[in-house]
Design a protein around this motif. Structure first.
Motif, short mmCIF file in Angstrom:
data_model
loop_
_atom_site.label_atom_id
_atom_site.label_comp_id
_atom_site.label_asym_id
_atom_site.label_seq_id
_atom_site.Cartn_x
_atom_site.Cartn_y
_atom_site.Cartn_z
N SER A 39 0.82 -1.21 0.00
CA SER A 39 0.00 0.00 0.00
C SER A 39 0.86 1.26 0.00
O SER A 39 1.93 1.30 0.62
CB SER A 39 -0.92 0.01 1.22
OG SER A 39 -1.86 -1.03 1.15
N THR A 40 0.36 2.29 -0.66
CA THR A 40 1.03 3.59 -0.69
C THR A 40 0.02 4.68 -0.34
O THR A 40 -1.19 4.50 -0.52
CB THR A 40 1.62 3.87 -2.09
OG1 THR A 40 0.62 3.64 -3.09
CG2 THR A 40 2.81 2.99 -2.37
N PRO A 41 0.48 5.81 0.19
CA PRO A 41 -0.45 6.88 0.52
C PRO A 41 -1.30 7.30 -0.68
O PRO A 41 -0.82 7.33 -1.82
CB PRO A 41 0.47 8.02 0.97
CG PRO A 41 1.71 7.32 1.47
CD PRO A 41 1.87 6.14 0.55
N HIS A 42 -2.57 7.60 -0.40
CA HIS A 42 -3.53 7.89 -1.47
C HIS A 42 -3.68 9.40 -1.65
O HIS A 42 -3.91 10.12 -0.67
CB HIS A 42 -4.88 7.27 -1.12
CG HIS A 42 -5.84 7.26 -2.26
ND1 HIS A 42 -6.02 6.16 -3.08
CD2 HIS A 42 -6.67 8.22 -2.74
CE1 HIS A 42 -6.91 6.46 -4.01
NE2 HIS A 42 -7.33 7.70 -3.81
N PRO A 43 -3.58 9.90 -2.89
CA PRO A 43 -3.69 11.35 -3.13
C PRO A 43 -5.01 11.91 -2.62
O PRO A 43 -6.09 11.49 -3.06
CB PRO A 43 -3.59 11.47 -4.65
CG PRO A 43 -2.90 10.22 -5.10
CD PRO A 43 -3.34 9.16 -4.14
N GLY A 44 -4.93 12.86 -1.69
CA GLY A 44 -6.12 13.35 -1.03
C GLY A 44 -7.10 14.05 -1.94
O GLY A 44 -8.32 13.97 -1.73
N ALA A 45 -6.60 14.73 -2.97
CA ALA A 45 -7.50 15.47 -3.86
C ALA A 45 -8.48 14.56 -4.58
O ALA A 45 -9.59 14.98 -4.94
CB ALA A 45 -6.69 16.28 -4.88
N THR A 46 -8.10 13.31 -4.79
CA THR A 46 -9.01 12.38 -5.48
C THR A 46 -10.20 12.03 -4.60
O THR A 46 -11.23 11.58 -5.11
CB THR A 46 -8.28 11.08 -5.87
OG1 THR A 46 -7.97 10.33 -4.69
CG2 THR A 46 -7.01 11.36 -6.64
N LEU A 47 -10.07 12.25 -3.31
CA LEU A 47 -11.13 11.92 -2.36
C LEU A 47 -12.06 13.10 -2.07
O LEU A 47 -13.20 12.91 -1.65
CB LEU A 47 -10.52 11.45 -1.04
CG LEU A 47 -9.48 10.32 -1.14
CD1 LEU A 47 -8.83 10.09 0.21
CD2 LEU A 47 -10.12 9.04 -1.66
N THR A 48 -11.57 14.30 -2.30
CA THR A 48 -12.33 15.49 -1.95
C THR A 48 -12.92 16.22 -3.15
O THR A 48 -13.85 17.02 -2.99
CB THR A 48 -11.46 16.47 -1.15
OG1 THR A 48 -10.29 16.81 -1.91
CG2 THR A 48 -11.01 15.83 0.17
N GLU A 49 -12.39 15.98 -4.34
CA GLU A 49 -12.94 16.62 -5.54
C GLU A 49 -14.25 15.94 -5.94
O GLU A 49 -14.38 14.72 -5.85
CB GLU A 49 -11.95 16.55 -6.70
CG GLU A 49 -10.74 17.43 -6.52
CD GLU A 49 -9.77 17.35 -7.69
OE1 GLU A 49 -10.07 16.62 -8.67
OE2 GLU A 49 -8.72 18.00 -7.63
N PRO A 50 -15.24 16.71 -6.43
CA PRO A 50 -16.54 16.12 -6.78
C PRO A 50 -16.51 15.36 -8.09
O PRO A 50 -15.73 15.67 -9.00
CB PRO A 50 -17.45 17.35 -6.88
CG PRO A 50 -16.53 18.47 -7.25
CD PRO A 50 -15.23 18.18 -6.55
N ALA A 51 -17.36 14.37 -8.18
CA ALA A 51 -17.54 13.63 -9.44
C ALA A 51 -18.35 14.46 -10.42
O ALA A 51 -19.15 15.33 -10.03
CB ALA A 51 -18.26 12.31 -9.15
N ALA A 52 -18.15 14.19 -11.69
CA ALA A 52 -18.91 14.85 -12.76
C ALA A 52 -19.41 13.77 -13.70
O ALA A 52 -18.65 13.27 -14.54
CB ALA A 52 -18.05 15.87 -13.49
N LEU A 53 -20.65 13.38 -13.57
CA LEU A 53 -21.22 12.31 -14.39
C LEU A 53 -21.76 12.88 -15.70
O LEU A 53 -22.55 13.81 -15.69
CB LEU A 53 -22.35 11.61 -13.63
CG LEU A 53 -21.95 10.50 -12.66
CD1 LEU A 53 -23.15 10.07 -11.84
CD2 LEU A 53 -21.37 9.31 -13.40
#
Length: 234
Positions: free
Chosen positions: A155-169
């Motif tokens: 496991s490696t640290p996960h980029p935080g921005a991928t968790l906080t940025e909104p999805a765009a469907l």
């Protein structure tokens, strides 16, 4: 022949699918295990939510893949769901493995009303990354010591921005041909948003009596479910 594109969840890379890929290839299918930007061997690559969506779309388009079975585990269900809409008729089916699903305008942490503050605090305290789980966090998930050691070491640290940025469907998830795999040792029922999608005609539910990381705990069973998803009627 289908083309499987496999995307693991938070902290993991393409390596997480090593026990599943041989089963899919033995059945004659193409396999493309993908590491998202900022993780595993791609550490140091800046990444937000849209970066991960583009990673998946680019993998499919670069190899000119057709009859794609796009598989997203856990966190990666969010970029996978967005990418599945974007790739159009290249998609045969999308499979969510005990995964989050995207909601337009919402982020990964939006779905964590009780844990959002803790996740955001952990990201802030770790240089913009979500730190990996410890060995103790994997208890009760149908994993033996060897599995846990392997996961923690990889496991490696996960980029935080991928968790906080909104999805765009770009289109409705319910219109996609989809299978949702619910791992029962991580909760017996799908989340409310997934349950709503499963009421549609194009979504199917499959249950596995294992924990949240079935590519480690039950790789052959998971492969059989994926092969079934690629079969007639997809």
């Amino acid at each position: 022949m289908s083309e499987f594109v496999l995307v693991a969840g938070a902290w993991l890379g393409a390596w997480a699918w090593e026990d599943v890929v041989p089963e899919l290839r033995a059945a004659g299918h193409g396999t493309h295990a993908l590491t998202l930007s900022g993780l595993a061997e791609k550490q140091g690559v800046p990444a937000g939510q849209r970066t991960h969506v583009q990673d998946i779309v680019a993998e499919i388009e670069r190899h000119d893949l057709r009859d794609v079975v796009l598989v997203g585990h856990s966190y990666s269900g969010i970029p996978v769901g967005q990418a599945a809409v974007l790739v159009g008729d290249r998609l045969a089916r999308v499979v969510f493995v005990d995964a989050n699903v995207p909601a337009d305008g919402e982020s990964f942490v939006s779905g964590w009303p009780d844990g959002r503050a803790a996740v955001e605090a952990a990201i802030a305290a770790n240089g913009g990354f979500w730190p990996p789980l410890t060995a103790a966090d994997y208890a009760g998930q149908d994993l033996d010591d060897t599995h846990i050691t392997r996961i923690v070491a990889g496991s490696t640290p996960h980029p935080g921005a991928t968790l906080t940025e909104p999805a765009a469907l770009a289109g409705p998830l319910g219109a996609l041909p989809a299978t949702y795999i619910k791992c029962l040792r991580d909760g017996e029922r799908p989340s409310d948003d997934v349950a709503a999608l499963l009421r549609g005609e194009r979504w199917r539910l499959v249950r596995m009596d294992t924990g949240h990381w079935p590519m480690f705990s039950r790789p052959r069973e998971l492969a059989r479910i994926l092969l079934d998803a690629a079969g007639p009627g997809t």
